[in-house]
Scaffold this active site. Sequence first.
Site, PDB file in Angstrom:
ATOM      1  N   GLY A 136       0.804  -1.225   0.000  1.00  0.00           N
ATOM      2  CA  GLY A 136       0.000   0.000   0.000  1.00  0.00           C
ATOM      3  C   GLY A 136       0.834   1.270   0.000  1.00  0.00           C
ATOM      4  O   GLY A 136       0.750   2.089  -0.921  1.00  0.00           O
ATOM      5  N   ILE A 137       1.634   1.452   1.049  1.00  0.00           N
ATOM      6  CA  ILE A 137       2.432   2.680   1.150  1.00  0.00           C
ATOM      7  C   ILE A 137       3.502   2.716   0.061  1.00  0.00           C
ATOM      8  O   ILE A 137       3.767   3.759  -0.538  1.00  0.00           O
ATOM      9  CB  ILE A 137       3.062   2.795   2.561  1.00  0.00           C
ATOM     10  N   ASP A 142      14.163  -9.570  -2.421  1.00  0.00           N
ATOM     11  CA  ASP A 142      13.894  -9.860  -1.012  1.00  0.00           C
ATOM     12  C   ASP A 142      14.895  -9.053  -0.185  1.00  0.00           C
ATOM     13  O   ASP A 142      16.107  -9.285  -0.260  1.00  0.00           O
ATOM     14  CB  ASP A 142      14.074 -11.372  -0.777  1.00  0.00           C
ATOM     15  N   ASN A 187      11.102   0.732   2.725  1.00  0.00           N
ATOM     16  CA  ASN A 187       9.679   0.665   3.081  1.00  0.00           C
ATOM     17  C   ASN A 187       9.188  -0.755   3.355  1.00  0.00           C
ATOM     18  O   ASN A 187       8.221  -0.937   4.092  1.00  0.00           O
ATOM     19  CB  ASN A 187       8.865   1.296   1.938  1.00  0.00           C
ATOM     20  N   TYR A 201       7.262  -6.314  16.862  1.00  0.00           N
ATOM     21  CA  TYR A 201       7.176  -5.309  15.787  1.00  0.00           C
ATOM     22  C   TYR A 201       7.733  -3.974  16.277  1.00  0.00           C
ATOM     23  O   TYR A 201       8.554  -3.338  15.606  1.00  0.00           O
ATOM     24  CB  TYR A 201       5.716  -5.157  15.359  1.00  0.00           C
ATOM     25  N   THR A 235      -4.002  -0.200   4.419  1.00  0.00           N
ATOM     26  CA  THR A 235      -3.257  -1.074   3.502  1.00  0.00           C
ATOM     27  C   THR A 235      -3.557  -2.526   3.865  1.00  0.00           C
ATOM     28  O   THR A 235      -4.253  -2.807   4.849  1.00  0.00           O
ATOM     29  CB  THR A 235      -1.729  -0.857   3.645  1.00  0.00           C
TER      30      THR A 235
HETATM   31  N1  LIG Z   1      -0.237   0.215   7.313  1.00  0.00           N
HETATM   32  C1  LIG Z   1       0.064   0.727   8.479  1.00  0.00           C
HETATM   33  O1  LIG Z   1      -0.843   0.995   9.277  1.00  0.00           O
HETATM   34  C2  LIG Z   1       1.494   1.039   8.824  1.00  0.00           C
HETATM   35  C3  LIG Z   1       1.719   1.827   9.963  1.00  0.00           C
HETATM   36  C4  LIG Z   1       3.023   2.138  10.320  1.00  0.00           C
HETATM   37  C5  LIG Z   1       4.073   1.663   9.561  1.00  0.00           C
HETATM   38  N2  LIG Z   1       3.847   0.893   8.468  1.00  0.00           N
HETATM   39  C6  LIG Z   1       5.016   0.431   7.709  1.00  0.00           C
HETATM   40  O2  LIG Z   1       4.918   0.878   6.380  1.00  0.00           O
HETATM   41  C7  LIG Z   1       5.635  -0.014   5.515  1.00  0.00           C
HETATM   42  C8  LIG Z   1       4.736  -0.403   4.369  1.00  0.00           C
HETATM   43  O3  LIG Z   1       3.623  -1.105   4.876  1.00  0.00           O
HETATM   44  P1  LIG Z   1       2.196  -1.187   4.183  1.00  0.00           P
HETATM   45  O4  LIG Z   1       1.223  -0.751   5.177  1.00  0.00           O
HETATM   46  O5  LIG Z   1       2.240  -0.580   2.856  1.00  0.00           O
HETATM   47  O6  LIG Z   1       2.033  -2.775   4.116  1.00  0.00           O
HETATM   48  P2  LIG Z   1       1.827  -3.768   2.889  1.00  0.00           P
HETATM   49  O7  LIG Z   1       1.704  -5.094   3.508  1.00  0.00           O
HETATM   50  O8  LIG Z   1       0.761  -3.257   1.995  1.00  0.00           O
HETATM   51  O9  LIG Z   1       3.213  -3.626   2.121  1.00  0.00           O
HETATM   52  C9  LIG Z   1       4.425  -4.154   2.611  1.00  0.00           C
HETATM   53  C10 LIG Z   1       5.179  -4.690   1.431  1.00  0.00           C
HETATM   54  O10 LIG Z   1       6.465  -5.152   1.870  1.00  0.00           O
HETATM   55  C11 LIG Z   1       6.728  -6.330   1.144  1.00  0.00           C
HETATM   56  N3  LIG Z   1       7.696  -7.181   1.835  1.00  0.00           N
HETATM   57  C12 LIG Z   1       7.510  -7.914   2.946  1.00  0.00           C
HETATM   58  N4  LIG Z   1       8.617  -8.616   3.213  1.00  0.00           N
HETATM   59  C13 LIG Z   1       9.527  -8.318   2.245  1.00  0.00           C
HETATM   60  C14 LIG Z   1      10.844  -8.740   1.972  1.00  0.00           C
HETATM   61  N5  LIG Z   1      11.474  -9.626   2.753  1.00  0.00           N
HETATM   62  N6  LIG Z   1      11.472  -8.197   0.910  1.00  0.00           N
HETATM   63  C15 LIG Z   1      10.829  -7.320   0.111  1.00  0.00           C
HETATM   64  N7  LIG Z   1       9.590  -6.898   0.314  1.00  0.00           N
HETATM   65  C16 LIG Z   1       8.937  -7.398   1.376  1.00  0.00           C
HETATM   66  C17 LIG Z   1       5.400  -7.027   0.999  1.00  0.00           C
HETATM   67  O11 LIG Z   1       5.425  -7.962  -0.064  1.00  0.00           O
HETATM   68  C18 LIG Z   1       4.457  -5.862   0.771  1.00  0.00           C
HETATM   69  O12 LIG Z   1       4.249  -5.600  -0.604  1.00  0.00           O
HETATM   70  C19 LIG Z   1       6.068  -1.185   6.386  1.00  0.00           C
HETATM   71  O13 LIG Z   1       7.418  -1.005   6.770  1.00  0.00           O
HETATM   72  C20 LIG Z   1       5.163  -1.069   7.591  1.00  0.00           C
HETATM   73  O14 LIG Z   1       5.736  -1.661   8.728  1.00  0.00           O
HETATM   74  C21 LIG Z   1       2.571   0.581   8.086  1.00  0.00           C
END
Ligand SMILES: NC(=O)c1ccc[n+]([C@@H]2O[C@H](COP(=O)([O-])OP(=O)(O)OC[C@H]3O[C@@H](n4cnc5c(N)ncnc54)[C@H](O)[C@@H]3O)[C@@H](O)[C@H]2O)c1
Lengths: 251, 256
Positions: free
Chosen positions: B18-19, B52, B79, B149, B186
């Site tokens: 998502g992000i 990865d 990210n 986490y 997301t």
């Molecule tokens: N959504 C929230 O509420 C939120 C809040 C705070 C922080 N975050 C952080 O924002 C970032 C993005 O999260 P999001 O919400 O878009 O989640 P998401 O699950 O939509 O996206 C995360 C992406 O990271 C990828 N990923 C996971 N493991 C991986 C690896 N080993 N190598 C490469 N890619 C990998 C996944 O395939 C996925 O596409 C993350 O670091 C998350 O911790 C999210």
Amino acid sequence: MSRLAGRVALVTGGLRGIGLSCVERLLDEGASVMIGDLADAEDVDLSAYGENVDYVRLDVADEDAWTNAVASIEARFGRLDILVSNAGIGTPCALREETLENWRKTIAVNLDGTFLGTKHCADLLAKSGRDWKGGASIVNISSMMGLIALPKGGPYNASKGGVRLFTKVAALEFAEDKMPIRVNSVHPGFVATELFAAFPDELKAFMTSSTPLGRVAQTEEIAAVVAFLASDDASFVTGSELVVDGGYTAK
Amino acid sequence: MGGVLEGTVALVTGAGGGIGSATVKAMMDAGAEVIATDLQAPAGGTLSLAHDVTDQAQWQQVADTIRDRWGRLDVLVNNAGTVKIASIEQTTIEDWRRMMAVNAEAILLGHQAMLPLLREAGKNREGGASIVNISSVSGLVGNAFAAAYGASKAAVRLFSKAAALEFAALGYNIRVNSVHPGGVETDMSELICQTFVDMGMAPDMAAARADSARLQPIGRTGKPSEIANAVVFLSSTAASFITGSEMAVDGGWTAG
Ligand SMILES: NC(=O)c1ccc[n+]([C@@H]2O[C@H](COP(=O)([O-])OP(=O)(O)OC[C@H]3O[C@@H](n4cnc5c(N)ncnc54)[C@H](O)[C@@H]3O)[C@@H](O)[C@H]2O)c1
Ligand SMILES: NC(=O)c1ccc[n+]([C@@H]2O[C@H](COP(=O)([O-])OP(=O)(O)OC[C@H]3O[C@@H](n4cnc5c(N)ncnc54)[C@H](O)[C@@H]3O)[C@@H](O)[C@H]2O)c1
């Protein structure tokens, strides 16, 4: 860039330094700007800045002056979308030598001024803020000295720390009251204002060398951050503090 | 109109999420060329790669690919992330290691692999090259059932500050900052809500989502684009004096 087209901003202490750079940046991005500062209106020449800027005499520590300033803004522009609470003062002084008079004066400008601005602009900001996805925006200029102390920081340190938490209170209250006003603080490190140019070489050297980036900020670098917070790009940012200090407080 | 990232080459990891995908889009809208990577090559981006982030050799391959085509990297957005909500009693050492590997270790690997390319960019880029590490509000304040986490995201916060100071001391002209999103709509936040339902802490998804929205004083979760805009800002010259800083983009969550 026209990220702020259609918006009206008030910048306190906007006649020089960081405030003036904020005025220039907000104008560049399409906003109209009211400047509030201590000079008498007849002594202020803004002809270089075009049509979209105006001036009102505003001592931020004076509540009546705020009532007058808000009325002037409503009369001239009919709305207020952005408040940049920038007016501030401070002179280093050892605690045991500090006078109560200077303590009160510093707190009055830096902290009372921020409170009064928020209080008196809130209704107009809330009304205008409904027109934007990210709402209206208050940006309070604190300092890295709102986060960390320096010896002889005295009332300046205390006031800037106060601005930091006052900002968060306002953010939470407006959120709770469903008023579309985001409130955030900016914490500059050392900045190259006119004052800086006049500092003794030794002090300049300390400021430069104690900043990890090895230089002080240009006023434009603070203004760019203010413009971001003022814009819809910061629509999920409220109650937050933006540190713009070249790494000083990361230490 | 020239965007604020005109002439910028940026790498975004986890760009299928998502992000990440919102960040790729915002950066391209701002004029950047973007290398988008994820476990499976994601849609979007100037170049899309499978990557990865826990794998050091793959980081090197991505760096080689960028070097061959651009010779430099202006912006790195770390990210990619993963979460498993669980009580401490139920958290396995494998869960812990997985979150540490993806959220924390990968930050080290990313900085190491991209440093030569970022240094190259820093020589000429106004405001310096920029690394933006996506931490979380969970890296700033405690959250029940997110101990592992939170530990991994707190690591990102101080790693970023140390890197900022180190690169400044070495004269690299690379700024490093962390972004701390609140709840964002997301797949990850959906997964978190589902876990709370499964744990019996919310009756259904609607209730779990409402609980999640209430964590933000402004009463809603964020949109991925709202985080992306903060990342664009930190990557641009507008943030030229910002390094070692942490930016909460959380609807007021950590203000109270
Ligand atoms: N959504 C929230 O509420 C939120 C809040 C705070 C922080 N975050 C952080 O924002 C970032 C993005 O999260 P999001 O919400 O878009 O989640 P998401 O699950 O939509 O996206 C995360 C992406 O990271 C990828 N990923 C996971 N493991 C991986 C690896 N080993 N190598 C490469 N890619 C990998 C996944 O395939 C996925 O596409 C993350 O670091 C998350 O911790 C999210
Ligand atoms: N310069 C720095 O290094 C630095 C660092 C961190 C924070 N700050 C903060 O940034 C803000 C601007 O500082 P600057 O360096 O540009 O200062 P400056 O002294 O150059 O300008 C301050 C402006 O505020 C006006 N002002 C002072 N008292 C006022 C009052 N009572 N009512 C209305 N206007 C008033 C002054 O007339 C002046 O135009 C201040 O809040 C300051 O504390 C400055």
